[in-house]
Design a protein around this motif. Sequence first.
Motif, PDB file in Angstrom:
ATOM      1  N   THR A 150       0.821  -1.220   0.000  1.00  0.00           N
ATOM      2  CA  THR A 150       0.000   0.000   0.000  1.00  0.00           C
ATOM      3  C   THR A 150       0.849   1.262   0.000  1.00  0.00           C
ATOM      4  O   THR A 150       0.404   2.315  -0.454  1.00  0.00           O
ATOM      5  CB  THR A 150      -0.915   0.052   1.239  1.00  0.00           C
ATOM      6  N   GLY A 151       2.064   1.174   0.537  1.00  0.00           N
ATOM      7  CA  GLY A 151       2.901   2.360   0.677  1.00  0.00           C
ATOM      8  C   GLY A 151       2.533   3.210   1.873  1.00  0.00           C
ATOM      9  O   GLY A 151       3.075   4.303   2.050  1.00  0.00           O
ATOM     10  N   TRP A 152       1.633   2.728   2.722  1.00  0.00           N
ATOM     11  CA  TRP A 152       1.158   3.506   3.867  1.00  0.00           C
ATOM     12  C   TRP A 152       2.028   3.342   5.112  1.00  0.00           C
ATOM     13  O   TRP A 152       1.853   4.084   6.072  1.00  0.00           O
ATOM     14  CB  TRP A 152      -0.281   3.118   4.207  1.00  0.00           C
ATOM     15  N   ASP A 153       2.905   2.352   5.128  1.00  0.00           N
ATOM     16  CA  ASP A 153       3.808   2.144   6.271  1.00  0.00           C
ATOM     17  C   ASP A 153       3.016   2.022   7.576  1.00  0.00           C
ATOM     18  O   ASP A 153       3.322   2.667   8.572  1.00  0.00           O
ATOM     19  CB  ASP A 153       4.813   3.292   6.364  1.00  0.00           C
ATOM     20  N   VAL A 154       2.002   1.168   7.574  1.00  0.00           N
ATOM     21  CA  VAL A 154       1.168   1.019   8.769  1.00  0.00           C
ATOM     22  C   VAL A 154       1.568  -0.175   9.633  1.00  0.00           C
ATOM     23  O   VAL A 154       0.992  -0.389  10.699  1.00  0.00           O
ATOM     24  CB  VAL A 154      -0.333   0.913   8.407  1.00  0.00           C
ATOM     25  N   VAL A 155       2.556  -0.961   9.180  1.00  0.00           N
ATOM     26  CA  VAL A 155       3.069  -2.083   9.969  1.00  0.00           C
ATOM     27  C   VAL A 155       4.585  -1.948  10.058  1.00  0.00           C
ATOM     28  O   VAL A 155       5.247  -1.728   9.039  1.00  0.00           O
ATOM     29  CB  VAL A 155       2.692  -3.444   9.329  1.00  0.00           C
ATOM     30  N   PRO A 156       5.169  -2.061  11.254  1.00  0.00           N
ATOM     31  CA  PRO A 156       6.620  -1.973  11.378  1.00  0.00           C
ATOM     32  C   PRO A 156       7.311  -3.091  10.595  1.00  0.00           C
ATOM     33  O   PRO A 156       6.717  -4.146  10.344  1.00  0.00           O
ATOM     34  CB  PRO A 156       6.866  -2.135  12.886  1.00  0.00           C
ATOM     35  N   PRO A 157       8.572  -2.876  10.195  1.00  0.00           N
ATOM     36  CA  PRO A 157       9.310  -3.931   9.489  1.00  0.00           C
ATOM     37  C   PRO A 157       9.234  -5.267  10.230  1.00  0.00           C
ATOM     38  O   PRO A 157       9.449  -5.334  11.444  1.00  0.00           O
ATOM     39  CB  PRO A 157      10.741  -3.386   9.466  1.00  0.00           C
ATOM     40  N   THR A 158       8.904  -6.326   9.487  1.00  0.00           N
ATOM     41  CA  THR A 158       8.658  -7.655  10.056  1.00  0.00           C
ATOM     42  C   THR A 158       9.242  -8.708   9.136  1.00  0.00           C
ATOM     43  O   THR A 158       9.073  -8.627   7.912  1.00  0.00           O
ATOM     44  CB  THR A 158       7.147  -7.899  10.213  1.00  0.00           C
ATOM     45  N   VAL A 159       9.905  -9.710   9.704  1.00  0.00           N
ATOM     46  CA  VAL A 159      10.458 -10.802   8.908  1.00  0.00           C
ATOM     47  C   VAL A 159      10.158 -12.124   9.592  1.00  0.00           C
ATOM     48  O   VAL A 159       9.808 -12.175  10.779  1.00  0.00           O
ATOM     49  CB  VAL A 159      11.983 -10.660   8.714  1.00  0.00           C
ATOM     50  N   LEU A 160      10.312 -13.209   8.844  1.00  0.00           N
ATOM     51  CA  LEU A 160      10.206 -14.560   9.385  1.00  0.00           C
ATOM     52  C   LEU A 160      11.606 -15.159   9.358  1.00  0.00           C
ATOM     53  O   LEU A 160      12.244 -15.205   8.304  1.00  0.00           O
ATOM     54  CB  LEU A 160       9.255 -15.401   8.536  1.00  0.00           C
ATOM     55  N   ARG A 161      12.090 -15.595  10.515  1.00  0.00           N
ATOM     56  CA  ARG A 161      13.436 -16.167  10.575  1.00  0.00           C
ATOM     57  C   ARG A 161      13.578 -17.071  11.789  1.00  0.00           C
ATOM     58  O   ARG A 161      12.732 -17.086  12.681  1.00  0.00           O
ATOM     59  CB  ARG A 161      14.507 -15.070  10.615  1.00  0.00           C
ATOM     60  N   ASP A 162      14.670 -17.821  11.804  1.00  0.00           N
ATOM     61  CA  ASP A 162      14.990 -18.648  12.962  1.00  0.00           C
ATOM     62  C   ASP A 162      15.506 -17.764  14.087  1.00  0.00           C
ATOM     63  O   ASP A 162      16.288 -16.837  13.859  1.00  0.00           O
ATOM     64  CB  ASP A 162      16.056 -19.682  12.611  1.00  0.00           C
ATOM     65  N   GLY A 163      15.061 -18.074  15.305  1.00  0.00           N
ATOM     66  CA  GLY A 163      15.534 -17.390  16.489  1.00  0.00           C
ATOM     67  C   GLY A 163      15.922 -18.390  17.550  1.00  0.00           C
ATOM     68  O   GLY A 163      15.969 -19.600  17.288  1.00  0.00           O
ATOM     69  N   PRO A 164      16.182 -17.928  18.759  1.00  0.00           N
ATOM     70  CA  PRO A 164      16.578 -18.840  19.842  1.00  0.00           C
ATOM     71  C   PRO A 164      15.563 -19.936  20.132  1.00  0.00           C
ATOM     72  O   PRO A 164      15.929 -21.008  20.615  1.00  0.00           O
ATOM     73  CB  PRO A 164      16.728 -17.895  21.044  1.00  0.00           C
ATOM     74  N   LEU A 165      14.270 -19.693  19.851  1.00  0.00           N
ATOM     75  CA  LEU A 165      13.228 -20.692  20.072  1.00  0.00           C
ATOM     76  C   LEU A 165      12.659 -21.219  18.758  1.00  0.00           C
ATOM     77  O   LEU A 165      11.514 -21.663  18.690  1.00  0.00           O
ATOM     78  CB  LEU A 165      12.108 -20.120  20.945  1.00  0.00           C
ATOM     79  N   GLY A 166      13.445 -21.130  17.703  1.00  0.00           N
ATOM     80  CA  GLY A 166      13.009 -21.642  16.416  1.00  0.00           C
ATOM     81  C   GLY A 166      12.406 -20.563  15.524  1.00  0.00           C
ATOM     82  O   GLY A 166      12.460 -19.363  15.844  1.00  0.00           O
ATOM     83  N   PRO A 167      11.798 -20.957  14.404  1.00  0.00           N
ATOM     84  CA  PRO A 167      11.226 -19.991  13.469  1.00  0.00           C
ATOM     85  C   PRO A 167      10.137 -19.151  14.127  1.00  0.00           C
ATOM     86  O   PRO A 167       9.384 -19.627  14.981  1.00  0.00           O
ATOM     87  CB  PRO A 167      10.637 -20.868  12.356  1.00  0.00           C
ATOM     88  N   GLY A 168      10.062 -17.896  13.714  1.00  0.00           N
ATOM     89  CA  GLY A 168       9.038 -17.013  14.244  1.00  0.00           C
ATOM     90  C   GLY A 168       9.055 -15.678  13.541  1.00  0.00           C
ATOM     91  O   GLY A 168       9.908 -15.401  12.691  1.00  0.00           O
ATOM     92  N   ALA A 169       8.090 -14.840  13.892  1.00  0.00           N
ATOM     93  CA  ALA A 169       8.014 -13.481  13.359  1.00  0.00           C
ATOM     94  C   ALA A 169       8.890 -12.574  14.214  1.00  0.00           C
ATOM     95  O   ALA A 169       8.846 -12.623  15.443  1.00  0.00           O
ATOM     96  CB  ALA A 169       6.575 -12.991  13.358  1.00  0.00           C
ATOM     97  N   LEU A 170       9.666 -11.749  13.552  1.00  0.00           N
ATOM     98  CA  LEU A 170      10.529 -10.779  14.224  1.00  0.00           C
ATOM     99  C   LEU A 170      10.136  -9.396  13.713  1.00  0.00           C
ATOM    100  O   LEU A 170      10.172  -9.149  12.506  1.00  0.00           O
ATOM    101  CB  LEU A 170      11.992 -11.079  13.911  1.00  0.00           C
ATOM    102  N   GLN A 171       9.736  -8.522  14.626  1.00  0.00           N
ATOM    103  CA  GLN A 171       9.242  -7.197  14.244  1.00  0.00           C
ATOM    104  C   GLN A 171       9.987  -6.118  15.009  1.00  0.00           C
ATOM    105  O   GLN A 171      10.241  -6.254  16.211  1.00  0.00           O
ATOM    106  CB  GLN A 171       7.745  -7.100  14.546  1.00  0.00           C
ATOM    107  N   LEU A 172      10.318  -5.057  14.314  1.00  0.00           N
ATOM    108  CA  LEU A 172      11.025  -3.945  14.938  1.00  0.00           C
ATOM    109  C   LEU A 172      10.186  -3.357  16.068  1.00  0.00           C
ATOM    110  O   LEU A 172       8.991  -3.121  15.919  1.00  0.00           O
ATOM    111  CB  LEU A 172      11.315  -2.864  13.895  1.00  0.00           C
ATOM    112  N   TRP A 173      10.818  -3.163  17.202  1.00  0.00           N
ATOM    113  CA  TRP A 173      10.152  -2.551  18.361  1.00  0.00           C
ATOM    114  C   TRP A 173       9.946  -1.072  18.084  1.00  0.00           C
ATOM    115  O   TRP A 173      10.856  -0.377  17.618  1.00  0.00           O
ATOM    116  CB  TRP A 173      10.998  -2.747  19.608  1.00  0.00           C
ATOM    117  N   ILE A 174       8.748  -0.555  18.382  1.00  0.00           N
ATOM    118  CA  ILE A 174       8.431   0.855  18.153  1.00  0.00           C
ATOM    119  C   ILE A 174       8.436   1.601  19.481  1.00  0.00           C
ATOM    120  O   ILE A 174       7.628   1.314  20.361  1.00  0.00           O
ATOM    121  CB  ILE A 174       7.065   1.010  17.452  1.00  0.00           C
ATOM    122  N   ASP A 175       9.358   2.539  19.618  1.00  0.00           N
ATOM    123  CA  ASP A 175       9.388   3.413  20.786  1.00  0.00           C
ATOM    124  C   ASP A 175       8.490   4.618  20.530  1.00  0.00           C
ATOM    125  O   ASP A 175       8.612   5.285  19.495  1.00  0.00           O
ATOM    126  CB  ASP A 175      10.815   3.887  21.070  1.00  0.00           C
TER     127      ASP A 175
END
Length: 271
Positions: A83-108
């Motif tokens: 959409t180009g609206w930037d309404v969701v923070p950057p998010t990826v799917l990747r392996d982490g310490p507890l296996g695959p999952g969604a990783l999203q930038l924390w918004i301060d």
Amino acid sequence: MTAEPTSVLAEADALALLERGRIEIEGRLTDASNTTLRAEISLDGLTRRCVYKPVRGERPLWDFPDGTLAGREISAYLVSQATGWDVVPPTVLRDGPLGPGALQLWIDEPAEVPALIGFVPAYDVPAGWFPVAAARDDDGDAFALAHADDPRLARLAIFDAVINNADRKGAHVLYPSTGGVHGVDHGVSFHVENKLRTVLWGWTGKPLPEDAVEVLDRLGSLLGGPLGASLEEHLTVSEVQHVALRVKRLLRAGRFPQPPTDWPAIPWPPI
């Protein structure tokens, strides 16, 4: 190392950080119904916070039996990008310490940021706000659940209608220092049945803004091509087809959707 403000990180840099950074879990966000962890992520001297939702920590949902909630989080980000609206923070799917999952930038959020959604005295709804539901406190005083007539929220309401978001609470709307509006927690979205539940009903039945119509028209084309193919990596074919159907219905109606009659229109708790 102290995390930098999110406003200074370009989207491409944020995605690189999320995709390749080293994850160190800080703790669990206990208010979440599924395992949701806050972590620090570091890459090439840059450190930020992020939210990590491992697939193994998801509770099975009877009405979302296909795929993963993490996949729906990624799908929401892909639609937001389109959409180009930037309404969701950057998010990826990747392996982490507890296996695959969604990783999203924390918004301060800035300390003094004014919320655009909340309960206000029923007799004193702010000018330029829409009341969407009535309520009373423990003492019997009347309040209204209301939100601002703000174009940033209007875009988020249209986005939610596209992804069929079943849980748009007020607390799921964040106000970054960039001046935009971000929506988070999209794990119960993209169902083939109408499950739209939101606190953003103020524009019900009103005409869609012209710029939104243009975005939806472009989105419809993308769903028949690269966007649709990307979504099919995380959703069922039927779910992707229904995203396109919802876009077509919005364009045909030319108006914000009406609340459902066979499904609670507002999530609980609303805020």
